[in-house]
Design an enzyme around this catalytic site. Sequence first.
Site, mmCIF file in Angstrom:
data_model
loop_
_atom_site.group_PDB
_atom_site.id
_atom_site.type_symbol
_atom_site.label_atom_id
_atom_site.label_comp_id
_atom_site.label_asym_id
_atom_site.label_seq_id
_atom_site.Cartn_x
_atom_site.Cartn_y
_atom_site.Cartn_z
ATOM 1 N N CYS A 4 67.558 41.522 56.818
ATOM 2 C CA CYS A 4 67.272 42.312 55.619
ATOM 3 C C CYS A 4 65.891 42.960 55.650
ATOM 4 O O CYS A 4 65.723 44.111 55.223
ATOM 5 C CB CYS A 4 67.461 41.472 54.356
ATOM 6 N N ASP A 206 68.632 47.146 47.673
ATOM 7 C CA ASP A 206 69.030 45.859 48.250
ATOM 8 C C ASP A 206 69.824 46.093 49.533
ATOM 9 O O ASP A 206 70.889 46.704 49.503
ATOM 10 C CB ASP A 206 69.879 45.100 47.231
ATOM 11 N N HIS A 208 71.416 43.949 51.294
ATOM 12 C CA HIS A 208 72.425 42.916 51.551
ATOM 13 C C HIS A 208 73.831 43.439 51.246
ATOM 14 O O HIS A 208 74.530 42.942 50.367
ATOM 15 C CB HIS A 208 72.123 41.665 50.726
#
Length: 324
Positions: A4, A206, A208
Amino acid sequence: GWGCMLRCGQMMLAQALICRHLGRDWQWEKHKKQPEEYHRILRCFLDRKDCCYSIHQMAQMGVGEGKSIGEWFGPNTVAQVLKKLALFDEWNSLAVYVSMDNTVVIEDIKKMCWCPGQSSSVAHSSAHLHRSALGQNKNTAGLCPGWKPLLLIIPLRLGINHINPVYIDAFKECFKMPQSLGALGGKPNNAYYFIGFLGNELIYLDPHTTQSFVDSEENGTVDDESFHCQQAPHRMKIMNLDPSVALGFFCKEECDFDNWCSLVQKEILKQQSLRMFELVQKHPPHWPPFIPPSKPEVTTTGAELIESTDKLFELEEEFEILSV
């Protein structure tokens, strides 16, 4: 569980390249024809071992920073990796400066960004080495003399276990600057790319999200939809931020950097009793001499990563068979 922060580093760098080639006001529109520079930027980030800023290249370059493949990177490690990879990227021709000890040295940045002119033979030789190393684009537009566009990354520790409230106003002020590229950070082992704030909440993207692999098409374009945020950005309370962060700024011209220095002096340094970072004119005398980074003789293409990973899978399969 480990990629990430690499993705967040890619996002910050991609934003810098957009500012470099397309301008800060450029916005993506679905199905709209984009200029060639846009597709060249995307090709830098494809998930292939021969692309300059691919996750393969970043992971492999992290080995030199003491991070093995699959180990989680912190903001400072990603910054160091981007600085090294940029040395092989002549088309974008970025000068990447990563501050040390919470200190930005104006003299060192100007020394790094002002590159002298090169003879055509040197430029040709350098371009040939670069293409053979990373299969990059064929022109050498970045080799012209003058100010090299600056990617400035400032790794910071804004507290011990939690962010110190004394830094919050200065941290938020950085997002207001026209040179801002946001910040890398997040929560422990959970990285986000912060792009702004609203009140006492940070706005972030984000990484993810699992998405299908994308490659370049025969005409050189890239199916670009998954490269852009298809949903509203997320928000989190600023006090929940892990204190380890890295601020990013982009200065295309020297006047942009001079303006940034003025804003830092006015909005951050003069108003803070406990400073988030220092901005100094001269190189500290007790530091080692500053030497602008140059491209190493030995290049890495990520091939070692692929081969070692393949061997790892083979060993795992053999072990499973033996276990049965």
